[in-house]
Design a protein around this motif. Structure first.
Motif, short mmCIF file in Angstrom:
data_model
loop_
_atom_site.label_atom_id
_atom_site.label_comp_id
_atom_site.label_asym_id
_atom_site.label_seq_id
_atom_site.Cartn_x
_atom_site.Cartn_y
_atom_site.Cartn_z
N GLY A 173 -4.85 9.45 12.40
CA GLY A 173 -4.37 8.14 12.85
C GLY A 173 -3.86 8.14 14.28
O GLY A 173 -4.15 9.05 15.03
N PRO A 174 -3.12 7.12 14.65
CA PRO A 174 -2.66 6.99 16.03
C PRO A 174 -1.39 7.78 16.32
O PRO A 174 -0.69 7.46 17.26
CB PRO A 174 -2.40 5.49 16.15
N GLY A 175 -1.05 8.77 15.56
CA GLY A 175 0.08 9.62 15.92
C GLY A 175 1.23 9.52 14.96
O GLY A 175 1.99 10.45 14.81
N ILE A 176 1.37 8.41 14.30
CA ILE A 176 2.43 8.30 13.30
C ILE A 176 1.85 7.67 12.05
O ILE A 176 0.74 7.15 12.05
CB ILE A 176 3.63 7.47 13.79
N SER A 177 2.63 7.72 11.00
CA SER A 177 2.16 7.16 9.74
C SER A 177 1.88 5.67 9.88
O SER A 177 2.64 4.94 10.50
CB SER A 177 3.22 7.39 8.67
N ASN A 178 0.77 5.24 9.29
CA ASN A 178 0.38 3.84 9.35
C ASN A 178 0.85 3.04 8.16
O ASN A 178 0.61 1.85 8.08
CB ASN A 178 -1.14 3.73 9.38
N GLU A 179 1.46 3.73 7.22
CA GLU A 179 1.90 3.05 6.00
C GLU A 179 2.82 1.91 6.36
O GLU A 179 3.56 1.96 7.33
CB GLU A 179 2.72 4.01 5.15
N GLU A 180 2.80 0.90 5.53
CA GLU A 180 3.70 -0.23 5.77
C GLU A 180 4.76 -0.34 4.68
O GLU A 180 5.73 -1.05 4.84
CB GLU A 180 2.90 -1.52 5.90
N VAL A 181 4.53 0.32 3.56
CA VAL A 181 5.55 0.36 2.52
C VAL A 181 5.83 1.82 2.21
O VAL A 181 4.93 2.58 1.88
CB VAL A 181 5.10 -0.38 1.24
N PHE A 182 7.09 2.20 2.40
CA PHE A 182 7.47 3.61 2.24
C PHE A 182 8.36 3.80 1.03
O PHE A 182 9.17 2.92 0.72
CB PHE A 182 8.24 4.08 3.47
N HIS A 183 8.22 4.95 0.41
CA HIS A 183 9.07 5.26 -0.75
C HIS A 183 9.70 6.63 -0.59
O HIS A 183 9.07 7.55 -0.09
CB HIS A 183 8.23 5.28 -2.03
N LEU A 184 10.92 6.75 -1.04
CA LEU A 184 11.53 8.06 -1.22
C LEU A 184 12.41 7.96 -2.45
O LEU A 184 13.44 7.28 -2.44
CB LEU A 184 12.38 8.45 0.00
N ASN A 185 11.99 8.62 -3.51
CA ASN A 185 12.67 8.50 -4.79
C ASN A 185 12.84 7.01 -5.13
O ASN A 185 11.85 6.30 -5.18
CB ASN A 185 13.98 9.28 -4.78
N ASP A 186 14.09 6.54 -5.30
CA ASP A 186 14.27 5.13 -5.69
C ASP A 186 14.39 4.18 -4.49
O ASP A 186 14.55 2.98 -4.65
CB ASP A 186 15.53 5.00 -6.58
N LEU A 187 14.28 4.72 -3.29
CA LEU A 187 14.41 3.90 -2.08
C LEU A 187 13.04 3.42 -1.59
O LEU A 187 12.10 4.21 -1.49
CB LEU A 187 15.09 4.73 -0.98
N THR A 188 12.94 2.12 -1.33
CA THR A 188 11.68 1.56 -0.82
C THR A 188 11.94 0.76 0.44
O THR A 188 12.89 -0.03 0.50
CB THR A 188 11.03 0.64 -1.89
N PHE A 209 17.45 -1.22 10.17
CA PHE A 209 16.09 -1.22 9.59
C PHE A 209 15.15 -0.36 10.44
O PHE A 209 14.37 0.43 9.93
CB PHE A 209 15.57 -2.65 9.48
N GLN A 210 15.25 -0.52 11.76
CA GLN A 210 14.38 0.26 12.66
C GLN A 210 14.64 1.76 12.53
O GLN A 210 13.71 2.56 12.60
CB GLN A 210 14.64 -0.16 14.11
N ILE A 211 15.90 2.12 12.38
CA ILE A 211 16.25 3.54 12.23
C ILE A 211 15.64 4.10 10.95
O ILE A 211 15.02 5.16 10.94
CB ILE A 211 17.79 3.73 12.23
N LEU A 212 15.77 3.33 9.89
CA LEU A 212 15.23 3.75 8.60
C LEU A 212 13.70 3.86 8.67
O LEU A 212 13.10 4.82 8.17
CB LEU A 212 15.64 2.72 7.54
N GLU A 213 13.09 2.90 9.34
CA GLU A 213 11.63 2.92 9.48
C GLU A 213 11.18 4.14 10.28
O GLU A 213 10.22 4.83 9.93
CB GLU A 213 11.16 1.63 10.16
N LEU A 214 11.90 4.42 11.36
CA LEU A 214 11.58 5.58 12.21
C LEU A 214 11.66 6.87 11.40
O LEU A 214 10.77 7.72 11.46
CB LEU A 214 12.58 5.62 13.37
#
Ligand code: CA
Length: 239
Positions: free
Chosen positions: A129-144, A166-171
């Protein structure tokens, strides 16, 4: 038959080098070794390994210099610094020079193998991809984290985050498993005009953790790398 991925171990201590080499060969990798900066650079350029494990204390040259040169010529090859030096500024310097991760001696082989898998997975994602994850919905255990809908949920509960939080979490999600330095994160979120004072990031992170009911001493989501930055944890099942 699949081709084995090559890992270059740059380490002048033979005991450590042999220990790592055996474990990685058992793990299905092909291992190359170098005991000096000079050999490391030659082998690196002739084999272009899938990953490099780099000791910083080398007999002929500072490993930091080797790191910089490798990253300039082949930025796509992940480098994990393996060092006896636990100095925070050294860690930050290595990460800012492009090191993909940093492991302090002594370390367990399962930890090292997990870091290697993470770095190789990131490198594979970058090459696709272009260098970072392209996903738009992320999961970690119970966090989405749902980027298009600007929604954060823990289980069924929706939690409100400010734009910066939100931006920090997305990063962190986009670079899951990787240590992000304070200065790098601040540049990404607030731009290069913001001073590199970590205070603003710390305040935001404290708010994020409070909202996620995260105990920083036993994190489920975000780990603090003291004096260096933050790392979003990965699912245990993924390792
Ligand atoms: Ca050494």
């Amino acid at each position: 038959m699949s081709m084995k991925q090559k890992i270059l171990i740059v380490e002048d201590d033979r005991t450590i080098s042999h220990f790592m080499a055996r474990a990685l060969e058992d793990g299905g990798y092909q291992v190359l070794t170098a005991e000096s900066a000079r050999d490391a650079k030659t082998i690196f350029l002739s084999h272009l390994p899938a990953l490099v494990l780099l000791d910083l204390g080398l007999p002929d040259e500072d490993g930091i210099v080797v790191l910089g040169q490798m990253k300039v010529s082949h930025p796509e090859i992940p480098i994990i610094v393996v060092s006896a030096r636990a100095w925070e500024d050294e860690k930050v310097r290595a990460l800012d020079l492009g090191a993909d991760d940093y492991v302090i001696k002594p370390f367990g082989i399962s930890e090292l193998q997990a870091r290697i898998r993470t770095a190789l997975r990131h490198a594979a994602a970058v090459s696709r991809g272009p260098g970072i994850s392209n996903e738009e919905v992320f999961h970690l255990n119970d966090l989405t984290l749902d980027v298009p809908h600007h929604r954060v949920t823990v289980g069924d509960e929706e939690i409100h985050f400010t734009a910066h939080e939100f931006q920090i979490l997305e990063l962190l999600f986009r670079h899951k498993g990787k240590v992000l330095t304070y200065a790098w994160m601040i540049r990404q979120i607030w731009g290069s005009y913001m001073s590199t004072d970590n205070q603003i990031l710390r305040v935001n992170m404290a708010n994020i953790r409070r909202k996620l009911k995260e105990n920083p001493a036993q994190p489920k989501y975000i780990q603090t790398e003291l004096g260096v930055g933050y790392r979003m944890l990965e699912e245990e099942s993924a390792e």
